[in-house]
Design an enzyme around this catalytic site. Structure first.
Site, short mmCIF file in Angstrom:
data_model
loop_
_atom_site.label_atom_id
_atom_site.label_comp_id
_atom_site.label_asym_id
_atom_site.label_seq_id
_atom_site.Cartn_x
_atom_site.Cartn_y
_atom_site.Cartn_z
N ASP A 290 14.37 -11.54 -7.52
CA ASP A 290 15.69 -11.99 -7.97
C ASP A 290 16.52 -12.23 -6.70
OD1 ASP A 290 17.99 -12.34 -9.77
OD2 ASP A 290 18.68 -10.41 -9.03
N SER A 291 17.73 -12.75 -6.88
CA SER A 291 18.62 -12.93 -5.73
C SER A 291 19.15 -11.59 -5.21
CB SER A 291 19.81 -13.80 -6.14
OG SER A 291 20.55 -13.13 -7.14
N TYR B 76 22.66 -16.84 -5.90
CA TYR B 76 21.93 -18.10 -6.11
C TYR B 76 22.75 -19.06 -6.99
CZ TYR B 76 17.25 -16.55 -4.44
OH TYR B 76 16.17 -16.16 -3.71
N GLY B 77 23.49 -18.48 -7.92
CA GLY B 77 24.15 -19.29 -8.95
C GLY B 77 25.17 -20.28 -8.43
N CYS C 212 15.03 -13.80 -12.57
CA CYS C 212 16.31 -14.42 -12.27
C CYS C 212 16.38 -15.71 -13.07
CB CYS C 212 16.36 -14.71 -10.77
SG CYS C 212 17.79 -15.68 -10.26
N ASN C 213 17.39 -15.84 -13.91
CA ASN C 213 17.49 -17.06 -14.72
C ASN C 213 17.70 -18.29 -13.85
OD1 ASN C 213 18.45 -14.76 -16.61
ND2 ASN C 213 18.00 -16.48 -17.97
N THR C 214 18.50 -18.13 -12.79
CA THR C 214 18.81 -19.29 -11.94
C THR C 214 17.54 -19.78 -11.24
OG1 THR C 214 20.98 -18.29 -11.59
CG2 THR C 214 20.37 -20.11 -10.15
N GLU D 252 27.21 -6.95 -7.48
CA GLU D 252 26.53 -6.53 -6.25
C GLU D 252 27.44 -5.65 -5.39
OE1 GLU D 252 23.43 -7.09 -4.84
OE2 GLU D 252 22.55 -8.39 -6.38
N CYS E 245 21.82 -14.16 -17.43
CA CYS E 245 21.69 -13.88 -16.00
C CYS E 245 21.27 -12.42 -15.93
CB CYS E 245 23.02 -14.09 -15.29
SG CYS E 245 23.09 -13.41 -13.62
N THR E 246 20.27 -12.12 -15.10
CA THR E 246 19.71 -10.76 -15.12
C THR E 246 20.65 -9.72 -14.49
OG1 THR E 246 18.46 -11.27 -13.11
CG2 THR E 246 17.32 -11.53 -15.22
N HIS E 247 21.69 -10.18 -13.81
CA HIS E 247 22.69 -9.22 -13.31
C HIS E 247 23.58 -8.69 -14.45
CE1 HIS E 247 21.80 -10.61 -9.23
NE2 HIS E 247 22.55 -9.62 -8.77
N1 DGL Z 1 20.20 -12.68 -11.45
C1 DGL Z 1 20.43 -14.08 -11.20
C2 DGL Z 1 20.26 -14.85 -12.52
O1 DGL Z 1 19.64 -14.34 -13.41
C3 DGL Z 1 21.74 -14.22 -10.51
C4 DGL Z 1 21.88 -15.43 -9.71
C5 DGL Z 1 22.85 -15.34 -8.60
O2 DGL Z 1 22.51 -14.77 -7.56
O3 DGL Z 1 23.92 -15.94 -8.75
O4 DGL Z 1 20.71 -15.96 -12.68
#
Ligand code: DGL
Length: 273
Positions: free
Chosen positions: A10-11, A42-43, A73-75, A152, A184-186
């Site tokens: 993930d990011s 990442y988003g 990570c969805n992105t 974060e 989004c996994t966050h």
């Molecule tokens: N966990 C990432 C997701 O699922 C977050 C992306 C990010 O870093 O913005 O999209």
């Protein structure tokens, strides 16, 4: 039987929500987690840029001997799932996609909400999920710029995070959503706060357990699962600051060993052991 690790990335700390579900479903597996905090979030980046990072990360995880990779990570899934599958056609990948289908199955009001990053909503993957699964249900989408950084930074229950979330969620509530997809996994990391805002009448959907079941299915199908008697383990790397990452894992109640450093050099990723 295959004792090699499952790679997960993930990011940042978001994919840990997916890792926790995998650990629970498959305690006998070895897991190798990478958080790309050097490039987080990442988003806010272009899909092209995230695709580049994702391809290099997969390259590094495959070189580490991983038997399957979960893009937690969805992105990154939206940016790169198709491309990694094209580059490594025989290698198993599991990605994230917004859980529109269960939301549509649940709704009585006929309106559901999705929250995700700006980049995820720009992707073809998102458009295709809505096209395939919305079935006449109204799907409201709301990007949440800045929320990943807030999480974060450890601001899991501060007034500022609550205000940001209210600004995004209250308009969707006013339009009658009764299901909310965490795209989004966050975002599951602030699930208690989200649930407090939306109330008991809105079902909050985190796809992590379904993704863990999918990982189990793919491993079985390909005869790549570890022996039931094997002892699982978790090894964690970040391209950011290991001590910060460790502190966040602690706050999330995730047992862990030392978090190790991974370094980007000239576009390639190296794990320091
Ligand atoms: N966990 C990432 C997701 O699922 C977050 C992306 C990010 O870093 O913005 O999209």
């Amino acid at each position: 039987m295959d004792a090699r690790p499952i790679g997960i990335f993930d990011s940042g700390i978001g994919g840990l929500t997916v890792m926790a579900a995998i650990r629970q479903a498959l305690p006998q597996e070895r897991l190798l987690y990478f958080g790309d905090n050097a490039h987080m979030p990442y988003g806010a980046r272009s899909l092209d840029e995230v695709r580049g990072f994702s391809l290099s990360i997969c390259d590094a995880l495959i070189t580490q001997g991983c038997k399957l990779i979960v893009i937690a990570c969805n992105t990154a899934s939206a940016a790169a799932l198709k491309d990694v599958r094209a580059r490594w056609p025989d290698f198993p990948f599991v990605g994230m996609e917004p859980a529109v289908k269960p939301a549509v199955e649940h709704t009585h009001s006929g309106v559901v909400g999705v929250i995700a990053t700006v980049a995820t909503f720009q992707s073809d993957l998102y458009a295709s999920v809505v096209e395939r699964f919305s079935q006449g249900v109204e799907v409201l989408h709301q990007p949440c710029p800045g929320l990943v950084k807030q999480i974060e930074a450890g601001e899991l229950d501060t007034l500022r995070t609550e205000q940001m979330l209210r600004g995004w969620l209250e308009p969707m509530l006013a339009r009658g959503i009764d299901a909310l997809v965490l795209g989004c996994t966050h975002y599951p990391i602030v699930r208690p706060l989200i649930e407090r805002i939306v109330g008991a009448g809105v079902r909050v959907i985190d796809p992590a357990p379904a993704v863990a079941r999918q990982v189990a299915r793919v491993l079985k199908e390909k005869a790549k699962d570890a022996a039931d008697s094997a002892t699982g383990s978790v090894e964690v790397f970040t391209s950011g600051e290991p001590a910060r990452f460790e502190a966040m894992m602690e706050r999330m109640g995730l047992p862990h060993d030392r978090v190790a450093q991974a370094l980007w050099t000239d576009g390639a990723l190296r794990f320091e052991r």
